[in-house]
Design a protein around this motif. Structure first.
Motif, short mmCIF file in Angstrom:
data_model
loop_
_atom_site.label_atom_id
_atom_site.label_comp_id
_atom_site.label_asym_id
_atom_site.label_seq_id
_atom_site.Cartn_x
_atom_site.Cartn_y
_atom_site.Cartn_z
N GLY A 1 22.48 -9.38 169.80
CA GLY A 1 23.06 -9.56 171.13
C GLY A 1 23.99 -10.77 171.26
N ILE A 2 24.15 -11.54 170.18
CA ILE A 2 25.03 -12.72 170.27
C ILE A 2 26.22 -12.54 169.35
N TYR A 3 27.41 -12.68 169.94
CA TYR A 3 28.65 -12.49 169.18
C TYR A 3 29.46 -13.78 169.17
N GLN A 4 30.35 -13.88 168.20
CA GLN A 4 31.27 -15.01 168.17
C GLN A 4 32.68 -14.51 167.82
N LEU A 5 33.63 -15.40 168.06
CA LEU A 5 35.01 -15.07 167.78
C LEU A 5 35.32 -15.51 166.35
N PRO A 6 35.49 -14.57 165.40
CA PRO A 6 35.73 -15.03 164.03
C PRO A 6 37.15 -15.52 163.86
N ARG A 7 37.31 -16.70 163.28
CA ARG A 7 38.66 -17.19 163.00
C ARG A 7 38.90 -16.98 161.52
N LEU A 8 39.54 -15.87 161.20
CA LEU A 8 39.80 -15.57 159.79
C LEU A 8 40.98 -16.43 159.34
N ARG A 9 40.93 -16.85 158.07
CA ARG A 9 42.05 -17.63 157.53
C ARG A 9 43.16 -16.67 157.08
N THR A 10 44.38 -17.14 157.15
CA THR A 10 45.52 -16.29 156.78
C THR A 10 45.36 -15.67 155.38
N PRO A 11 44.96 -16.46 154.34
CA PRO A 11 44.82 -15.83 153.01
C PRO A 11 43.79 -14.69 153.01
N ASP A 12 42.71 -14.83 153.83
CA ASP A 12 41.70 -13.76 153.88
C ASP A 12 42.30 -12.50 154.49
N VAL A 13 43.10 -12.69 155.57
CA VAL A 13 43.71 -11.51 156.21
C VAL A 13 44.71 -10.86 155.26
N LYS A 14 45.43 -11.68 154.49
CA LYS A 14 46.38 -11.12 153.51
C LYS A 14 45.64 -10.22 152.52
N ARG A 15 44.48 -10.70 152.06
CA ARG A 15 43.69 -9.91 151.09
C ARG A 15 43.26 -8.58 151.71
N ILE A 16 42.84 -8.65 152.99
CA ILE A 16 42.40 -7.43 153.68
C ILE A 16 43.57 -6.44 153.79
N LEU A 17 44.74 -6.95 154.13
CA LEU A 17 45.92 -6.08 154.26
C LEU A 17 46.26 -5.44 152.92
N GLU A 18 46.12 -6.24 151.86
CA GLU A 18 46.40 -5.71 150.51
C GLU A 18 45.47 -4.55 150.19
N LYS A 19 44.17 -4.74 150.53
CA LYS A 19 43.18 -3.68 150.26
C LYS A 19 43.54 -2.40 150.99
N LEU A 20 44.15 -2.55 152.18
CA LEU A 20 44.52 -1.36 152.96
C LEU A 20 45.92 -0.85 152.61
N GLY A 21 46.51 -1.48 151.60
CA GLY A 21 47.84 -1.05 151.15
C GLY A 21 48.93 -1.39 152.15
N ARG A 22 48.67 -2.39 152.98
CA ARG A 22 49.64 -2.73 154.03
C ARG A 22 50.44 -3.97 153.61
N ASP A 23 51.70 -4.01 153.98
CA ASP A 23 52.57 -5.12 153.63
C ASP A 23 52.05 -6.43 154.27
N LYS A 24 51.96 -7.47 153.41
CA LYS A 24 51.45 -8.75 153.91
C LYS A 24 52.39 -9.38 154.93
N LYS A 25 53.62 -8.83 155.00
CA LYS A 25 54.61 -9.40 155.94
C LYS A 25 54.15 -9.27 157.39
#
Ligand SMILES: NC(=O)C1=CN([C@@H]2O[C@H](COP(=O)(O)OP(=O)(O)OC[C@H]3O[C@@H](n4cnc5c(N)ncnc54)[C@H](OP(=O)(O)O)[C@@H]3O)[C@@H](O)[C@H]2O)C=CC1
Ligand SMILES: [Mg+2]
Length: 344
Positions: free
Chosen positions: A66-90
């Motif tokens: 029942g308790i949530y928080q706002l995750p602050r992902l770091r830019t390099p982590d989001v880049k890795r996620i985009l890569e996994k989804l085959g999406r342009d890091k741009k």
């Protein structure tokens, strides 16, 4: 008379040692630089943190039951996620600067609405939630941040074209403005000023309900400022329009940015009416109901948990907006003041 010696000795200006800037001022100056300097902002984005949204729904992470928080992902982590989804890091460069929180690095927001929601949720370890639901889960500083992020993203999504030429507008790196290259017009993110007012007759306060409110909810009266109006004029006009009463006195309380449905700048006030002239003449086009409430009724309404009971079920009596809404603050302030007066 001045001595000869003092006349001959040139007066040197006193050396003033510059004081170090306070951490608040430094942070604000840094934020200013990021807004104005595209290169500095690009650099900050490389190591900054990102709030993710999917079609404007913010990503929240479960901390415990029942308790949530706002995750602050770091830019390099989001880049890795985009890569996994085959999406342009741009895609990252479309992030918009939100702020520089006290202890952290600059914070940006990014809408990944083009990507598969479920895959994003799995890879980020969170869920994309409707903003109102998110408000109920988060702390007040988090709700402020997540609301600002959504408002900025919404503004960019709806201001892609110049209203004079119809040509595309171009944003700066921070996203603090968009420029139309043809007309030279600069557009800035906007808020519509709204006055919200809790009217009192000295013993009771007036709460209203719009047809669109959830069942049982009553709130303070609110209305958009007309162009050219002062806060005071809007307040008097809205009270006259919606409930047919004339305001005697008013007092400013606080303000809040409200992102739903579009960015409003809420200016919250208390007002009084003559206790002999309290008969409400309701404007049915604006309000479904308005009621004068005693302190006891208001204290009971403030106790109702939000959302009350189960979905669809109406609680006994009525209830008021949650603590994140400035309406709640006005109602709580009035109740505190009445209790204080009763103790005297
Ligand atoms: N944070 C809080 O505690 C609270 C926030 N609010 C917010 O305050 C805002 C205003 O409250 P509300 O009582 O609805 O306002 P009003 O009493 O002014 O009535 C709303 C009507 O104003 C018109 N309108 C919409 N946008 C604008 C605009 N930018 N400028 C001028 N008129 C406009 C629309 O009419 P039409 O469709 O006919 O054009 C709308 O139906 C809402 O966005 C609401 O979410 C309200 C209460 C509590
Ligand atoms: Mg209104």
């Amino acid at each position: 008379m001045q001595s000869l010696r003092s006349l001959l000795k040139p007066k040197l200006p006193k050396l003033v040692t510059p004081q170090p800037l306070s951490s608040y001022v430094s942070r604000i100056r840094y934020l200013m630089k990021l807004k104005e300097d595209d290169e500095a902002c690009r650099e900050a984005l490389k190591s900054g943190s990102l709030l993710l949204y999917h079609k404007l729904a913010p990503l929240l992470q479960k901390k415990e039951k029942g308790i949530y928080q706002l995750p602050r992902l770091r830019t390099p982590d989001v880049k890795r996620i985009l890569e996994k989804l085959g999406r342009d890091k741009k895609l990252i460069s479309e992030a918009v600067l939100i702020s520089c929180p006290e202890t952290a690095e600059p914070c940006f927001c990014l809408d990944v609405g083009d990507l598969q929601k479920n895959s994003m949720e799995q890879l980020c370890g969170g869920v994309f939630m409707d903003l109102r639901t998110a408000f109920l889960m988060l702390t007040v500083p988090e709700t402020t941040l997540v609301a600002k992020g959504q408002a900025l993203l919404r503004w960019h999504q709806t201001h892609g074209f110049c209203s004079a030429t119809g040509q595309p507008t171009v944003r700066n790196q921070s996203g603090s403005q968009r420029v139309s290259p043809n007309s030279g017009i600069t557009y800035y993110p906007q808020m519509a000023p709204v006055v919200i007012v809790l009217v009192s007759d000295g013993n009771r306060c007036l709460l209203g309900r719009q047809r669109s409110f959830p069942p049982g909810m009553y709130s303070a009266l609110a209305g958009f400022c007309d162009l050219g109006e002062t806060l005071e004029e809007t307040l008097r006009r809205e009270v006259a329009e919606e409930v047919g009463l004339e305001v005697d006195t008013l007092q400013y309380s606080a303000s809040q940015h409200w992102p739903i449905p579009q960015s409003s700048f809420m200016l919250a006030c208390h007002a009084t009416v003559n206790p002999d002239k309290t008969q409400v003449v309701l404007n049915k086009a604006e309000l479904e109901d308005a009621r004068w409430c005693s302190l006891e009724e208001v204290l009971a309404a403030l106790q109702v948990k939000y959302p009350p009971n189960k979905p669809g079920a109406t609680p006994p009596g009525f209830w008021v907006p949650h603590g994140f809404a400035i309406a709640h603050r006005l109602i709580q302030e009035w109740a505190d003041q009445q209790q204080h007066l009763e103790k005297k």
